[in-house]
Design a protein around this motif. Structure first.
Motif, short mmCIF file in Angstrom:
data_model
loop_
_atom_site.label_atom_id
_atom_site.label_comp_id
_atom_site.label_asym_id
_atom_site.label_seq_id
_atom_site.Cartn_x
_atom_site.Cartn_y
_atom_site.Cartn_z
N TYR A 1 0.77 -1.25 0.00
CA TYR A 1 0.00 0.00 0.00
C TYR A 1 0.80 1.30 0.00
O TYR A 1 0.21 2.37 -0.04
CB TYR A 1 -0.94 0.02 1.20
CG TYR A 1 -1.97 -1.07 1.18
CD1 TYR A 1 -2.90 -1.14 0.15
CD2 TYR A 1 -2.03 -2.02 2.18
CE1 TYR A 1 -3.85 -2.14 0.12
CE2 TYR A 1 -2.99 -3.02 2.18
CZ TYR A 1 -3.90 -3.07 1.13
OH TYR A 1 -4.84 -4.06 1.11
N CYS A 2 2.12 1.23 0.03
CA CYS A 2 2.91 2.46 0.09
C CYS A 2 3.48 2.83 -1.27
O CYS A 2 3.75 1.97 -2.11
CB CYS A 2 4.05 2.33 1.09
SG CYS A 2 3.49 2.31 2.80
N ASN A 3 3.66 4.12 -1.47
CA ASN A 3 4.34 4.66 -2.65
C ASN A 3 5.70 5.18 -2.23
O ASN A 3 5.82 5.83 -1.19
CB ASN A 3 3.53 5.81 -3.26
CG ASN A 3 2.23 5.36 -3.85
OD1 ASN A 3 2.16 4.33 -4.50
ND2 ASN A 3 1.18 6.13 -3.64
N TYR A 4 6.69 4.91 -3.06
CA TYR A 4 8.06 5.33 -2.79
C TYR A 4 8.59 6.10 -3.99
O TYR A 4 8.21 5.85 -5.12
CB TYR A 4 8.95 4.11 -2.53
CG TYR A 4 8.49 3.27 -1.37
CD1 TYR A 4 8.91 3.57 -0.07
CD2 TYR A 4 7.64 2.19 -1.55
CE1 TYR A 4 8.48 2.79 1.01
CE2 TYR A 4 7.20 1.42 -0.47
CZ TYR A 4 7.63 1.73 0.79
OH TYR A 4 7.20 0.98 1.85
N ASN A 5 9.52 7.02 -3.73
CA ASN A 5 10.14 7.73 -4.84
C ASN A 5 11.32 6.90 -5.38
O ASN A 5 11.58 5.80 -4.90
CB ASN A 5 10.57 9.15 -4.43
CG ASN A 5 11.67 9.18 -3.40
OD1 ASN A 5 12.33 8.18 -3.11
ND2 ASN A 5 11.87 10.35 -2.80
N GLU A 6 12.03 7.45 -6.36
CA GLU A 6 13.13 6.71 -6.99
C GLU A 6 14.29 6.43 -6.04
O GLU A 6 15.09 5.54 -6.28
CB GLU A 6 13.62 7.45 -8.25
CG GLU A 6 14.18 8.83 -7.99
CD GLU A 6 13.11 9.92 -7.95
OE1 GLU A 6 13.47 11.06 -7.60
OE2 GLU A 6 11.94 9.67 -8.23
N GLY B 1 13.73 5.45 -2.97
CA GLY B 1 13.22 4.50 -2.00
C GLY B 1 12.60 5.14 -0.77
O GLY B 1 12.28 4.46 0.19
N ASP B 2 12.42 6.46 -0.81
CA ASP B 2 11.80 7.17 0.31
C ASP B 2 10.28 7.02 0.27
O ASP B 2 9.68 7.11 -0.80
CB ASP B 2 12.15 8.66 0.28
CG ASP B 2 13.63 8.91 0.39
OD1 ASP B 2 14.31 8.16 1.12
OD2 ASP B 2 14.11 9.86 -0.27
N LEU B 3 9.69 6.83 1.40
CA LEU B 3 8.23 6.73 1.52
C LEU B 3 7.63 8.10 1.23
O LEU B 3 7.98 9.09 1.86
CB LEU B 3 7.86 6.28 2.93
CG LEU B 3 6.38 6.22 3.28
CD1 LEU B 3 5.68 5.19 2.41
CD2 LEU B 3 6.21 5.88 4.74
N ILE B 4 6.72 8.16 0.25
CA ILE B 4 6.14 9.45 -0.12
C ILE B 4 4.62 9.46 -0.01
O ILE B 4 4.01 10.52 -0.14
CB ILE B 4 6.56 9.88 -1.54
CG1 ILE B 4 6.15 8.83 -2.57
CG2 ILE B 4 8.05 10.16 -1.59
CD1 ILE B 4 6.33 9.27 -4.01
N GLY B 5 3.99 8.32 0.22
CA GLY B 5 2.54 8.31 0.33
C GLY B 5 1.99 6.90 0.40
O GLY B 5 2.74 5.93 0.36
#
Length: 61
Positions: free
Chosen positions: A15-20, A22-26
């Motif tokens: 359920y999580c979105n990560y940036n390129e 690998g940081d949790l962004i949403g």
């Protein structure tokens, strides 16, 4: 109060979105409401801690 980091690893994978980097962004739209609420509360706390640190002269990246 919801405890975001107490969820199983499977929730973060699913359920999580990560940036390129690998940081949790949403969280994804299809995440359970309690998980979304826990994430929102976690982000509010993080913003508060960041503001306090910056006010004391710490550089937060």
């Amino acid at each position: 109060m919801y405890k975001f980091w107490e969820y199983d690893f499977d929730f973060f994978e699913k359920y999580c979105n990560y940036n390129e980097d690998g940081d949790l962004i949403g969280v994804k739209d299809d995440a359970p409401n309690d998980f979304k609420k826990a994430f929102e509360e976690y982000m509010e706390e993080e913003k508060k801690y960041q503001a306090e640190a910056e006010a004391e002269g710490y550089l937060i990246s």
